[in-house]
Design a protein around this motif. Sequence first.
Motif, PDB file in Angstrom:
ATOM      1  N   MET A 133     -10.335  -6.212 -21.193  1.00 51.27           N
ATOM      2  CA  MET A 133     -11.237  -6.123 -20.062  1.00 51.27           C
ATOM      3  C   MET A 133     -10.564  -5.315 -18.949  1.00 51.27           C
ATOM      4  N   ALA A 134     -11.324  -4.523 -18.273  1.00 50.00           N
ATOM      5  CA  ALA A 134     -10.813  -3.665 -17.214  1.00 50.00           C
ATOM      6  C   ALA A 134     -10.520  -4.481 -15.954  1.00 50.00           C
ATOM      7  N   THR A 135      -9.488  -4.075 -15.248  1.00 51.71           N
ATOM      8  CA  THR A 135      -9.213  -4.572 -13.904  1.00 51.71           C
ATOM      9  C   THR A 135      -9.270  -3.355 -12.999  1.00 51.71           C
ATOM     10  N   ARG A 136     -10.462  -3.099 -12.486  1.00 51.65           N
ATOM     11  CA  ARG A 136     -10.721  -1.875 -11.721  1.00 51.65           C
ATOM     12  C   ARG A 136     -10.137  -1.967 -10.315  1.00 51.65           C
ATOM     13  N   SER A 137      -9.651  -0.829  -9.848  1.00 54.31           N
ATOM     14  CA  SER A 137      -9.164  -0.792  -8.473  1.00 54.31           C
ATOM     15  C   SER A 137      -9.552   0.523  -7.815  1.00 54.31           C
ATOM     16  N   LEU A 138      -9.613   0.468  -6.514  1.00 51.53           N
ATOM     17  CA  LEU A 138      -9.816   1.654  -5.697  1.00 51.53           C
ATOM     18  C   LEU A 138      -8.616   1.789  -4.782  1.00 51.53           C
ATOM     19  N   THR A 139      -8.169   3.012  -4.592  1.00 51.59           N
ATOM     20  CA  THR A 139      -7.142   3.295  -3.591  1.00 51.59           C
ATOM     21  C   THR A 139      -7.781   4.204  -2.562  1.00 51.59           C
ATOM     22  N   GLU A 140      -7.897   3.677  -1.352  1.00 50.64           N
ATOM     23  CA  GLU A 140      -8.484   4.434  -0.257  1.00 50.64           C
ATOM     24  C   GLU A 140      -7.368   5.123   0.516  1.00 50.64           C
ATOM     25  N   PHE A 141      -7.550   6.384   0.809  1.00 48.97           N
ATOM     26  CA  PHE A 141      -6.607   7.150   1.613  1.00 48.97           C
ATOM     27  C   PHE A 141      -7.246   7.366   2.979  1.00 48.97           C
ATOM     28  N   THR A 142      -6.514   6.969   4.013  1.00 47.12           N
ATOM     29  CA  THR A 142      -7.077   6.988   5.354  1.00 47.12           C
ATOM     30  C   THR A 142      -6.150   7.710   6.337  1.00 47.12           C
ATOM     31  N   HIS A 143      -6.757   8.174   7.422  1.00 50.39           N
ATOM     32  CA  HIS A 143      -5.991   8.576   8.597  1.00 50.39           C
ATOM     33  C   HIS A 143      -5.486   7.298   9.247  1.00 50.39           C
ATOM     34  N   ASP A 144      -4.532   7.408  10.156  1.00 53.69           N
ATOM     35  CA  ASP A 144      -4.072   6.207  10.847  1.00 53.69           C
ATOM     36  C   ASP A 144      -5.139   5.643  11.786  1.00 53.69           C
ATOM     37  N   THR A 145      -6.231   6.372  11.942  1.00 50.14           N
ATOM     38  CA  THR A 145      -7.379   5.869  12.703  1.00 50.14           C
ATOM     39  C   THR A 145      -8.218   4.894  11.878  1.00 50.14           C
ATOM     40  N   GLY A 146      -7.949   4.824  10.570  1.00 47.86           N
ATOM     41  CA  GLY A 146      -8.695   3.943   9.684  1.00 47.86           C
ATOM     42  C   GLY A 146      -9.816   4.624   8.927  1.00 47.86           C
ATOM     43  N   GLU A 147     -10.103   5.881   9.257  1.00 45.94           N
ATOM     44  CA  GLU A 147     -11.170   6.603   8.575  1.00 45.94           C
ATOM     45  C   GLU A 147     -10.782   6.878   7.115  1.00 45.94           C
ATOM     46  N   VAL A 148     -11.624   6.425   6.179  1.00 45.50           N
ATOM     47  CA  VAL A 148     -11.381   6.674   4.758  1.00 45.50           C
ATOM     48  C   VAL A 148     -11.827   8.095   4.445  1.00 45.50           C
ATOM     49  N   VAL A 149     -10.910   8.900   3.910  1.00 44.98           N
ATOM     50  CA  VAL A 149     -11.227  10.296   3.618  1.00 44.98           C
ATOM     51  C   VAL A 149     -11.230  10.602   2.130  1.00 44.98           C
ATOM     52  N   ALA A 150     -10.636   9.732   1.318  1.00 48.55           N
ATOM     53  CA  ALA A 150     -10.615   9.940  -0.133  1.00 48.55           C
ATOM     54  C   ALA A 150     -10.460   8.586  -0.807  1.00 48.55           C
ATOM     55  N   VAL A 151     -11.116   8.449  -1.964  1.00 48.59           N
ATOM     56  CA  VAL A 151     -11.026   7.211  -2.730  1.00 48.59           C
ATOM     57  C   VAL A 151     -10.762   7.570  -4.186  1.00 48.59           C
ATOM     58  N   VAL A 152      -9.744   6.945  -4.765  1.00 53.73           N
ATOM     59  CA  VAL A 152      -9.383   7.180  -6.163  1.00 53.73           C
ATOM     60  C   VAL A 152      -9.638   5.897  -6.945  1.00 53.73           C
ATOM     61  N   TYR A 153     -10.379   6.045  -8.032  1.00 54.45           N
ATOM     62  CA  TYR A 153     -10.735   4.931  -8.914  1.00 54.45           C
ATOM     63  C   TYR A 153      -9.739   4.855 -10.065  1.00 54.45           C
ATOM     64  N   LYS A 154      -9.312   3.640 -10.389  1.00 49.29           N
ATOM     65  CA  LYS A 154      -8.456   3.393 -11.556  1.00 49.29           C
ATOM     66  C   LYS A 154      -9.116   2.298 -12.362  1.00 49.29           C
ATOM     67  N   HIS A 155      -9.384   2.582 -13.622  1.00 51.23           N
ATOM     68  CA  HIS A 155     -10.157   1.651 -14.445  1.00 51.23           C
ATOM     69  C   HIS A 155      -9.319   0.498 -14.991  1.00 51.23           C
ATOM     70  N   TRP A 156      -8.090   0.768 -15.395  1.00 52.01           N
ATOM     71  CA  TRP A 156      -7.273  -0.231 -16.071  1.00 52.01           C
ATOM     72  C   TRP A 156      -6.112  -0.684 -15.196  1.00 52.01           C
ATOM     73  N   ASP A 157      -5.729  -1.953 -15.344  1.00 55.35           N
ATOM     74  CA  ASP A 157      -4.506  -2.490 -14.736  1.00 55.35           C
ATOM     75  C   ASP A 157      -4.431  -2.259 -13.232  1.00 55.35           C
ATOM     76  N   GLY A 158      -5.494  -2.582 -12.541  1.00 52.37           N
ATOM     77  CA  GLY A 158      -5.519  -2.414 -11.097  1.00 52.37           C
ATOM     78  C   GLY A 158      -5.043  -3.631 -10.326  1.00 52.37           C
ATOM     79  N   ASN A 159      -4.520  -4.626 -11.034  1.00 48.57           N
ATOM     80  CA  ASN A 159      -4.031  -5.834 -10.379  1.00 48.57           C
ATOM     81  C   ASN A 159      -2.740  -5.544  -9.605  1.00 48.57           C
ATOM     82  N   PRO A 160      -2.434  -6.328  -8.580  1.00 50.79           N
ATOM     83  CA  PRO A 160      -1.244  -6.059  -7.761  1.00 50.79           C
ATOM     84  C   PRO A 160       0.063  -6.026  -8.563  1.00 50.79           C
ATOM     85  N   GLU A 161       0.188  -6.849  -9.577  1.00 51.50           N
ATOM     86  CA  GLU A 161       1.420  -6.866 -10.369  1.00 51.50           C
ATOM     87  C   GLU A 161       1.681  -5.527 -11.054  1.00 51.50           C
ATOM     88  N   ALA A 162       0.632  -4.815 -11.417  1.00 53.19           N
ATOM     89  CA  ALA A 162       0.768  -3.498 -12.043  1.00 53.19           C
ATOM     90  C   ALA A 162       0.808  -2.379 -11.004  1.00 53.19           C
TER      91      ALA A 162
END
Length: 110
Positions: free
Chosen positions: A1-30
């Motif tokens: 089963m997939a553990t999907r994750s998103l990694t948001e890339f932001t300016h220090d202002t908090g604005e999200v400018v890019a999002v990368v999807y990872k389908h497998w092993d997105g849990n914090p331990e990995a």
Amino acid sequence: MATRSLTEFTHDTGEVVAVVYKHWDGNPEAMMPLFTRFLDRCAALSSPRFDDPFYLAAKWVVFLAEEDHAGRDDYTDDPLDFLGVGIMTPGVEAWENYVYTVTSQRGDIP
């Protein structure tokens, strides 16, 4: 089963400018060891671009693609032959289990 994750890339202002999807092993331990290896590799570059979330997100995609491709016998030798990593539009539902945020060191980048 997939553990999907998103990694948001932001300016220090908090604005999200890019999002990368990872389908497998997105849990914090990995993911935490992946982030450490990724940031260490970037730090060793002549221009790590820690202040530019766009470039950092692009480097993250390449890094994850290498990781996804490594050790797989169902892919060809072509580095473009990978799945499980993608670009998302901020705010689009990805049924993610985890969301991580990487914030640039400056907020004055366009």
